[in-house]
Scaffold this active site. Structure first.
Site, PDB file in Angstrom:
ATOM      1  N   ASP A   1      43.696  76.922  23.124  1.00 23.27           N
ATOM      2  CA  ASP A   1      43.720  77.313  24.543  1.00 23.27           C
ATOM      3  C   ASP A   1      42.530  76.754  25.299  1.00 23.27           C
ATOM      4  O   ASP A   1      42.598  76.564  26.513  1.00 23.27           O
ATOM      5  CB  ASP A   1      43.652  78.844  24.712  1.00 23.27           C
ATOM      6  CG  ASP A   1      44.703  79.575  23.920  1.00 23.27           C
ATOM      7  OD1 ASP A   1      45.779  78.999  23.704  1.00 23.27           O
ATOM      8  OD2 ASP A   1      44.436  80.722  23.522  1.00 23.27           O
TER       9      ASP A   1
ATOM     10  N   HIS B   1      42.768  81.422  21.572  1.00 23.02           N
ATOM     11  CA  HIS B   1      42.972  80.543  20.417  1.00 23.02           C
ATOM     12  C   HIS B   1      42.140  79.284  20.665  1.00 23.02           C
ATOM     13  O   HIS B   1      41.956  78.885  21.821  1.00 23.02           O
ATOM     14  CB  HIS B   1      44.406  80.033  20.293  1.00 23.02           C
ATOM     15  CG  HIS B   1      45.498  81.046  20.221  1.00 23.02           C
ATOM     16  ND1 HIS B   1      46.004  81.677  21.318  1.00 23.02           N
ATOM     17  CD2 HIS B   1      46.218  81.480  19.164  1.00 23.02           C
ATOM     18  CE1 HIS B   1      46.997  82.476  20.944  1.00 23.02           C
ATOM     19  NE2 HIS B   1      47.150  82.381  19.638  1.00 23.02           N
TER      20      HIS B   1
HETATM   21  C1  XLS Z   1      52.998  85.652  19.504  1.00 19.60           C
HETATM   22  C2  XLS Z   1      51.755  86.376  19.282  1.00 19.60           C
HETATM   23  C3  XLS Z   1      50.498  85.610  19.631  1.00 19.60           C
HETATM   24  C4  XLS Z   1      49.304  86.254  18.976  1.00 19.60           C
HETATM   25  C5  XLS Z   1      48.101  85.385  18.892  1.00 19.60           C
HETATM   26  O1  XLS Z   1      54.087  86.225  19.523  1.00 19.60           O
HETATM   27  O2  XLS Z   1      51.814  87.572  19.987  1.00 19.60           O
HETATM   28  O3  XLS Z   1      50.344  85.529  21.003  1.00 19.60           O
HETATM   29  O4  XLS Z   1      48.950  87.416  19.618  1.00 19.60           O
HETATM   30  O5  XLS Z   1      48.311  84.243  18.150  1.00 19.60           O
END
Ligand code: XLS
Ligand code: NI
Ligand code: NI
Length: 433
Positions: free
Chosen positions: A102, A99
């Protein structure tokens, strides 16, 4: 070069008999399974957020990890990227995912935040060119900052909608620049806490328009990857609009996006929705929208998305069975959207969590391939439905209620019950896992 993983060797395949913790027992990237290298089947990806950004908090306590790169400066963001690529080199997996939040610190303004992202994208791009893994998918974090607490695309405030759209634009640009193979939208807080203050029709309409805007922009910039939606039924919102695969498919149809968007399916989210992982995969495959997977598992005693690394061979095997049956991944892959337990503090824990996960997935995929090659399960399934291959059966579908009525009455048909043979099939599966 940081010294975070000091003393930890690159992980190699040593075979099932190896006594070395820092070795693969089942994952030999070059092993040929069903005519294809194991690495190309599994397409493993590491998730930047859980492995490098998550501090180890739970509802009762804060950070346990205290990583040296935690903090909001560009220098620390670069250190985090350095450490990430050091772990990539140790594991040798072909992909990663991230993301925006991150990889870059937030700035004081949207423009500064965007500049930080662009700088980090350049930094990461250089590392990729130096031999690092490729980008499986990029995405935007539209759920952590308090401005998104009532949703991003579904926020009652139009400025939050616009801010979210602007953010997704920067993240799609970043994904394109890094050669990403997919772009993911998980509807973090696209849902509601209470209907009492929610205009459900408007929120769903705005979410649909938002997704159309994403698809329009994809075509405008010539992004060749797939747009993927990741369904989840609840958490963090009490009720999320992207409940499960079937719900999202109805949503895509409503907004004319069913040929443009596929699914990123997460094991833990399937469990939260009251399904099995393989159910969600089979559903997506049957609708032609199976894209990629987030491979983790939930704890069956806690009711939330615990995002644990996979370690259950039969579960993993049944998941890969559906994927192989559907022809395998195209642009998708196996992303470890999984986090350590908060007591697992050591750098070695982070390495070994991935080693175990990669090994269990390799075992599962190989078992699934054997099940397919053996063919007994598909034969049994075919046998169960063989009546539908007849002209008489086709006539039932064409004939309407009256046609069926005439057929039953004229032929005095009284069908008998037949065994579903479930135990026999479960025993069959257990020969392979
Ligand atoms: C949260 C989600 C997140 C997505 C990406 O539960 O799994 O990690 O994969 O935003
Ligand atoms: Ni999740
Ligand atoms: Ni996920």
């Amino acid at each position: 070069m940081t010294d975070f993983f000091k003393g930890i060797p690159a992980i190699r395949y040593e075979g099932p008999q190896s006594k070395n913790d820092f070795a693969f027992r089942h994952y030999d990237p070059d092993e040929i399974v069903m005519g294809k290298r194991l690495e190309d089947h599994l397409r493993f990806a590491l998730a930047w957020w859980h492995s490098f950004a998550w501090p180890g908090g739970d509802p009762f306590g804060g950070a346990t990890f205290e990583r040296p790169w935690f903090g909001d400066t560009m220098d620390l963001a670069r250190m985090k990227a350095d450490v990430a690529f050091e772990l990539f080199a140790i594991l040798g997996q072909p992909y990663f995912c991230f993301h925006d939040a991150d990889v870059r610190p937030a700035g004081d303004s949207f423009s500064e935040t965007t500049r930080n992202l662009e700088e980090m994208v350049d930094y990461i791009g250089q590392k990729m060119e130096a031999g690092g893994p490729r980008l499986l998918w990029g995405t935007a974090n539209l759920f952590t900052d308090r401005r998104f607490m009532a949703g991003a695309a579904t926020n009652p405030d139009p400025d939050v909608f616009a801010y979210s759209a602007a953010t997704v634009k920067t993240c799609m640009d970043a994904t394109l620049k890094l050669g990403g193979e997919n772009y993911v939208l998980w509807g973090g807080r696209e849902g509601y806490e209470t209907l009492l203050n929610t205009d459900l029709k408007r929120e769903r309409g705005n979410a649909g328009r938002f997704l159309q805007m994403v698809v329009e922009y994809k075509h405008k910039i010539g992004f060749k990857g797939a747009i993927l939606v990741e369904p989840k039924p609840q958490e963090p919102s009490k009720h999320q609009y992207d409940y499960d695969v079937a719900t999202v498919y109805g949503f895509l149809k409503e907004f004319g996006l069913e040929d443009e968007v596929k699914m990123n399916i997460e094991q833990g989210h399937a469990i939260l929705a009251g399904h099995s992982f393989e159910h969600e995969l089979a559903m997506a495959a049957s609708l032609g929208i199976l894209g990629s997977i987030d491979m983790n598992r939930n704890d069956y005693q806690s009711g939330w998305d615990t995002d644990q690394f996979p370690n259950n061979a039969p579960e993993v095997a049944l998941a890969y069975y559906e994927i192989l049956k559907a022809g395998g991944f195209a642009t998708g892959g196996t992303n470890f959207d999984a986090k350590l337990r908060r007591q697992s503090l050591d750098p070695a824990d982070l390495v070994l969590a991935h080693v175990g996960a990669m090994d269990i997935c390799a075992r599962g995929l190989k078992a699934a391939a054997q099940m397919l090659e053996d063919g007994s399960l598909e034969e049994a399934r075919k046998e169960r439905y063989k009546g539908w291959d007849t002209d008489t059966a086709h006539a039932h579908l064409a004939g309407g209620l009256e046609g069926c009525f005439d057929y039953i009455v004229e032929n005095n048909v009284s069908p008998d019950a037949r065994s579903g043979r479930q135990e026999r099939l479960e025993n069959l599966i257990n020969r392979f896992v």
